[in-house]
Design a protein around this motif. Structure first.
Motif, mmCIF file in Angstrom:
data_model
loop_
_atom_site.group_PDB
_atom_site.id
_atom_site.type_symbol
_atom_site.label_atom_id
_atom_site.label_comp_id
_atom_site.label_asym_id
_atom_site.label_seq_id
_atom_site.Cartn_x
_atom_site.Cartn_y
_atom_site.Cartn_z
ATOM 1 N N ALA A 29 0.861 -1.177 0.000
ATOM 2 C CA ALA A 29 0.000 0.000 0.000
ATOM 3 C C ALA A 29 0.901 1.232 0.000
ATOM 4 C CB ALA A 29 -0.917 0.012 1.209
ATOM 5 N N GLY A 30 1.040 1.824 -1.166
ATOM 6 C CA GLY A 30 1.937 2.973 -1.280
ATOM 7 C C GLY A 30 3.372 2.543 -1.025
ATOM 8 N N LYS A 31 4.007 3.167 -0.032
ATOM 9 C CA LYS A 31 5.395 2.837 0.302
ATOM 10 C C LYS A 31 5.495 1.724 1.347
ATOM 11 C CE LYS A 31 7.076 7.454 -0.755
ATOM 12 N NZ LYS A 31 7.764 8.638 -0.259
ATOM 13 N N ILE A 32 4.358 1.227 1.791
ATOM 14 C CA ILE A 32 4.356 0.200 2.832
ATOM 15 C C ILE A 32 4.237 -1.181 2.205
ATOM 16 C CG2 ILE A 32 3.111 -0.692 4.840
ATOM 17 C CD1 ILE A 32 2.130 2.188 5.313
ATOM 18 N N GLU A 33 5.118 -2.091 2.613
ATOM 19 C CA GLU A 33 5.069 -3.477 2.179
ATOM 20 C C GLU A 33 4.986 -4.364 3.412
ATOM 21 O OE1 GLU A 33 8.567 -4.070 -0.156
ATOM 22 O OE2 GLU A 33 7.730 -3.063 -1.905
ATOM 23 N N ILE A 34 4.011 -5.280 3.430
ATOM 24 C CA ILE A 34 3.823 -6.155 4.580
ATOM 25 C C ILE A 34 3.815 -7.606 4.103
ATOM 26 C CG2 ILE A 34 2.337 -6.765 6.534
ATOM 27 C CD1 ILE A 34 1.126 -3.919 6.244
ATOM 28 N N PRO A 35 4.912 -8.342 4.353
ATOM 29 C CA PRO A 35 4.903 -9.768 4.055
ATOM 30 C C PRO A 35 4.394 -10.527 5.288
ATOM 31 C CG PRO A 35 7.124 -9.064 4.589
ATOM 32 C CD PRO A 35 6.233 -7.841 4.688
ATOM 33 N N MET A 36 3.426 -11.399 5.073
ATOM 34 C CA MET A 36 2.874 -12.187 6.175
ATOM 35 C C MET A 36 2.984 -13.659 5.789
ATOM 36 S SD MET A 36 -0.509 -9.849 6.835
ATOM 37 C CE MET A 36 -1.074 -10.796 8.228
ATOM 38 N N ASP A 37 3.789 -14.417 6.537
ATOM 39 C CA ASP A 37 4.007 -15.826 6.240
ATOM 40 C C ASP A 37 3.219 -16.711 7.197
ATOM 41 O OD1 ASP A 37 5.726 -15.020 4.279
ATOM 42 O OD2 ASP A 37 7.548 -15.550 5.354
ATOM 43 N N PHE A 38 2.618 -17.774 6.640
ATOM 44 C CA PHE A 38 1.819 -18.718 7.415
ATOM 45 C C PHE A 38 2.200 -20.129 7.011
ATOM 46 C CE2 PHE A 38 -0.596 -14.857 6.716
ATOM 47 C CZ PHE A 38 -1.007 -14.523 7.989
ATOM 48 N N ASP A 39 2.168 -21.044 7.978
ATOM 49 C CA ASP A 39 2.373 -22.436 7.583
ATOM 50 C C ASP A 39 1.109 -22.888 6.855
ATOM 51 O OD1 ASP A 39 0.467 -23.614 9.481
ATOM 52 O OD2 ASP A 39 1.990 -23.380 11.020
ATOM 53 N N PRO A 40 1.197 -23.963 6.082
ATOM 54 C CA PRO A 40 0.055 -24.369 5.256
ATOM 55 C C PRO A 40 -1.244 -24.582 6.047
ATOM 56 C CG PRO A 40 2.017 -25.499 4.533
ATOM 57 C CD PRO A 40 2.383 -24.770 5.785
ATOM 58 N N GLU A 41 -1.156 -25.111 7.257
ATOM 59 C CA GLU A 41 -2.361 -25.330 8.053
ATOM 60 C C GLU A 41 -3.021 -24.011 8.435
ATOM 61 O OE1 GLU A 41 0.605 -26.861 8.648
ATOM 62 O OE2 GLU A 41 0.021 -28.824 7.866
ATOM 63 N N GLU A 42 -2.196 -23.025 8.832
ATOM 64 C CA GLU A 42 -2.740 -21.698 9.151
ATOM 65 C C GLU A 42 -3.373 -21.070 7.909
ATOM 66 O OE1 GLU A 42 -0.042 -19.565 12.480
ATOM 67 O OE2 GLU A 42 1.006 -20.089 10.641
ATOM 68 N N ALA A 43 -2.727 -21.239 6.757
ATOM 69 C CA ALA A 43 -3.252 -20.672 5.513
ATOM 70 C C ALA A 43 -4.612 -21.286 5.179
ATOM 71 C CB ALA A 43 -2.264 -20.899 4.374
ATOM 72 N N GLU A 44 -4.757 -22.589 5.417
ATOM 73 C CA GLU A 44 -6.049 -23.234 5.163
ATOM 74 C C GLU A 44 -7.124 -22.694 6.098
ATOM 75 O OE1 GLU A 44 -5.013 -27.360 5.464
ATOM 76 O OE2 GLU A 44 -4.458 -27.478 3.337
ATOM 77 N N GLU A 45 -6.764 -22.436 7.361
ATOM 78 C CA GLU A 45 -7.723 -21.849 8.307
ATOM 79 C C GLU A 45 -8.145 -20.458 7.845
ATOM 80 O OE1 GLU A 45 -6.139 -21.920 12.273
ATOM 81 O OE2 GLU A 45 -5.844 -24.096 12.216
#
Length: 64
Positions: A29-45
Motif C-alpha cells: 500500500a503505497g510505500k508500505i510493504e507487509i509480508p505475512m508468512d503462514f504455515d500451510p495449516e494456518e493458511a487453510e484456516e
C-alpha cells in the motif's frame, strides 16, 4: 478503524508459496510493504475464514 469503516487507501495483495514451504500474503500500500508468512495449516484456516465471510456477505448484500 473498524471492519465497516470506509478508507481511500488502495492496496495490492499477492498470495503464493515461498521457497521455505510457507504461504505468503504480501500486501503493498503505497510505500508500505507487509509480508505475512503462514504455515500451510494456518493458511487453510485463513482460507476457510475468507470463504465463511464471503458466504455471510452474500446474505447481507443490499439490493439496489
Amino acid at each position: 478503524m473498524g471492519i465497516n469503516d470506509d478508507k481511500d487507501i488502495e492496496a495490492n495483495l499477492q498470495i503464493g508459496p515461498t521457497d521455505r514451504g510457507m504461504v505468503r500474503l504480501f500486501i503493498e500500500a503505497g510505500k508500505i510493504e507487509i509480508p505475512m508468512d503462514f504455515d500451510p495449516e494456518e493458511a487453510e484456516e485463513i482460507a476457510e475464514e475468507i470463504l465463511a465471510a464471503a458466504k455471510a456477505a452474500r446474505t447481507r448484500k443490499k439490493s439496489p
